[in-house]
Write an enzyme that holds these catalytic residues in place. Structure first.
Site, PDB file in Angstrom:
ATOM      1  N   GLU A 174       0.833  -1.214   0.000  1.00  0.00           N
ATOM      2  CA  GLU A 174       0.000   0.000   0.000  1.00  0.00           C
ATOM      3  C   GLU A 174       0.857   1.249   0.000  1.00  0.00           C
ATOM      4  O   GLU A 174       1.957   1.273   0.525  1.00  0.00           O
ATOM      5  CB  GLU A 174      -0.974  -0.012   1.179  1.00  0.00           C
ATOM      6  CG  GLU A 174      -0.327  -0.231   2.549  1.00  0.00           C
ATOM      7  CD  GLU A 174      -0.295   1.015   3.406  1.00  0.00           C
ATOM      8  OE1 GLU A 174      -0.384   2.132   2.844  1.00  0.00           O
ATOM      9  OE2 GLU A 174      -0.163   0.870   4.631  1.00  0.00           O
TER      10      GLU A 174
ATOM     11  N   ARG B 273       0.962  -1.785  12.437  1.00  0.00           N
ATOM     12  CA  ARG B 273       0.123  -2.710  11.675  1.00  0.00           C
ATOM     13  C   ARG B 273      -0.324  -2.107  10.351  1.00  0.00           C
ATOM     14  O   ARG B 273      -1.492  -2.182   9.963  1.00  0.00           O
ATOM     15  CB  ARG B 273      -1.070  -3.201  12.500  1.00  0.00           C
ATOM     16  CG  ARG B 273      -0.648  -3.856  13.811  1.00  0.00           C
ATOM     17  CD  ARG B 273      -1.772  -4.618  14.451  1.00  0.00           C
ATOM     18  NE  ARG B 273      -2.130  -5.810  13.680  1.00  0.00           N
ATOM     19  CZ  ARG B 273      -1.453  -6.955  13.697  1.00  0.00           C
ATOM     20  NH1 ARG B 273      -0.361  -7.073  14.440  1.00  0.00           N
ATOM     21  NH2 ARG B 273      -1.859  -7.989  12.975  1.00  0.00           N
TER      22      ARG B 273
ATOM     23  N   HIS C  66      12.942  -0.554  -7.783  1.00  0.00           N
ATOM     24  CA  HIS C  66      12.396  -1.694  -7.059  1.00  0.00           C
ATOM     25  C   HIS C  66      13.528  -2.338  -6.276  1.00  0.00           C
ATOM     26  O   HIS C  66      14.711  -2.096  -6.553  1.00  0.00           O
ATOM     27  CB  HIS C  66      11.768  -2.692  -8.044  1.00  0.00           C
ATOM     28  CG  HIS C  66      11.040  -3.828  -7.379  1.00  0.00           C
ATOM     29  ND1 HIS C  66      10.089  -3.632  -6.405  1.00  0.00           N
ATOM     30  CD2 HIS C  66      11.139  -5.190  -7.553  1.00  0.00           C
ATOM     31  CE1 HIS C  66       9.622  -4.801  -6.011  1.00  0.00           C
ATOM     32  NE2 HIS C  66      10.252  -5.765  -6.682  1.00  0.00           N
TER      33      HIS C  66
ATOM     34  N   CYS D 185       7.753  -1.583  -1.821  1.00  0.00           N
ATOM     35  CA  CYS D 185       8.768  -2.640  -1.888  1.00  0.00           C
ATOM     36  C   CYS D 185       9.897  -2.459  -0.893  1.00  0.00           C
ATOM     37  O   CYS D 185      10.336  -3.437  -0.261  1.00  0.00           O
ATOM     38  CB  CYS D 185       9.320  -2.753  -3.308  1.00  0.00           C
ATOM     39  SG  CYS D 185      10.213  -1.280  -3.898  1.00  0.00           S
TER      40      CYS D 185
ATOM     41  N   ASP E  33      10.714 -11.895  -3.324  1.00  0.00           N
ATOM     42  CA  ASP E  33      10.132 -10.563  -3.502  1.00  0.00           C
ATOM     43  C   ASP E  33       8.686 -10.601  -3.042  1.00  0.00           C
ATOM     44  O   ASP E  33       7.864 -11.329  -3.594  1.00  0.00           O
ATOM     45  CB  ASP E  33      10.209 -10.171  -4.984  1.00  0.00           C
ATOM     46  CG  ASP E  33       9.619  -8.797  -5.258  1.00  0.00           C
ATOM     47  OD1 ASP E  33       9.284  -8.085  -4.287  1.00  0.00           O
ATOM     48  OD2 ASP E  33       9.495  -8.445  -6.443  1.00  0.00           O
TER      49      ASP E  33
END
Length: 273
Positions: free
Chosen positions: A64, A89, A132, A94, A147
């Site tokens: 997110e 939480r 990434h 990435c 990943d």
């Protein structure tokens, strides 16, 4: 050919410092719904442990970018990642998701290197370097590319020792990227994480996305600018997708119920120009 790739002895362990290993291990496993018994090396092969951990994280910690649209810069510091995802939480992108996973796997006895990658664009070119981040995981003479931070998809594939330091093309259900064969410290992703958090050219600033994936379905809630929220459920076996619009007054309840994210007001797509 330039500098040789850095190895773990060049500061990788320091870049993941935080809680003592045992305390962090227990907190990480609890966050992804596992116990030490679930990942006992006496009972499981290393491949099985990796599968359990990556699958559990994918099903419990969402991919997110909500904090980016709340004008927060993604902080790749290990303590910040731990505080956000374990204590708070929340999910992340990435650098956060794979950074947390790498530290979790280290606490379970695996050797892990963080590898840079560039994401393929629609017209065939690649985005910026370090756009990434993935993990190269080692146990003895076995190696894997792992990943858990690519748009709700997951990769866990055996590789050779040579492939760790060689570009690899990876295609998933959510896109394609190419690793750069270089190991980095976590803090070396700080500049690109700032760019991902602020640039109108970054893929995370154009829309909101929140996605979580279990063994059978991927559930994604997304919103583009001047669009309503859409909730999409994708069957991972058949590929069939079902989408429906989510009204603003239901967004917070959906985030809490499906993604475990507690917000008081619905997120809004920010403008970065």
């Amino acid at each position: 050919m330039g500098e040789q790739p850095r190895t773990q002895s060049a500061g990788f362990e320091r870049s993941l410092a935080g809680r003592p290993d045992v305390a962090f291990r227990d907190a990480y496993l609890a966050r992804i719904g596992l116990t030490t018994a679930d990942v006992s090396r006496s009972d499981l092969d290393d491949q099985e442990i990796l599968e359990r951990v990556t699958r559990a994280q994918l099903a419990t910690i969402p991919f997110e970018n909500l904090t980016i649209h709340n004008r927060c810069i993604v902080d790749v510091g290990p303590v910040a990642i731990e505080h956000k995802i374990i204590d708070g939480r929340r999910g992340g992108i990435c650098y956060e998701l794979n950074g947390l996973m790498a530290r979790g796997l280290q606490s379970l006895g695996f050797d892990v290197l963080l590898i840079g990658a560039a994401v393929a664009r629609d017209h065939g070119t690649f985005g910026p370097a370090l756009g990434h981040m993935v993990a190269a995981v080692t146990s003895g003479d076995r190696h894997w590319l792992a990943d858990n931070g690519f748009g709700g998809s997951s990769v866990l594939t055996p590789i050779s020792a040579q492939q760790i330091h060689t570009p690899i093309d990876i295609t998933t259900s959510t896109g394609r990227y190419r690793t750069d064969g270089t190991a980095y410290r976590l803090d070396e992703f700080s500049d690109i994480a700032h760019w991902q958090s602020t640039s109108p050219e970054a893929r995370f600033t154009a829309s909101i996305v929140c996605s979580i994936t279990d063994d059978t379905h991927r559930i994604t809630m997304s919103r583009g600018r001047s669009e309503p929220f859409t909730l999409t459920r994708t069957d991972l076996v058949s590929g069939r997708r079902h989408s429906r619009t989510i009204t603003d007054d239901a967004v917070c309840a959906v985030l809490d119920d499906l993604f475990g994210i507690s917000l008081e007001i619905p997120p809004v797509v920010a403008r970065f120009r």
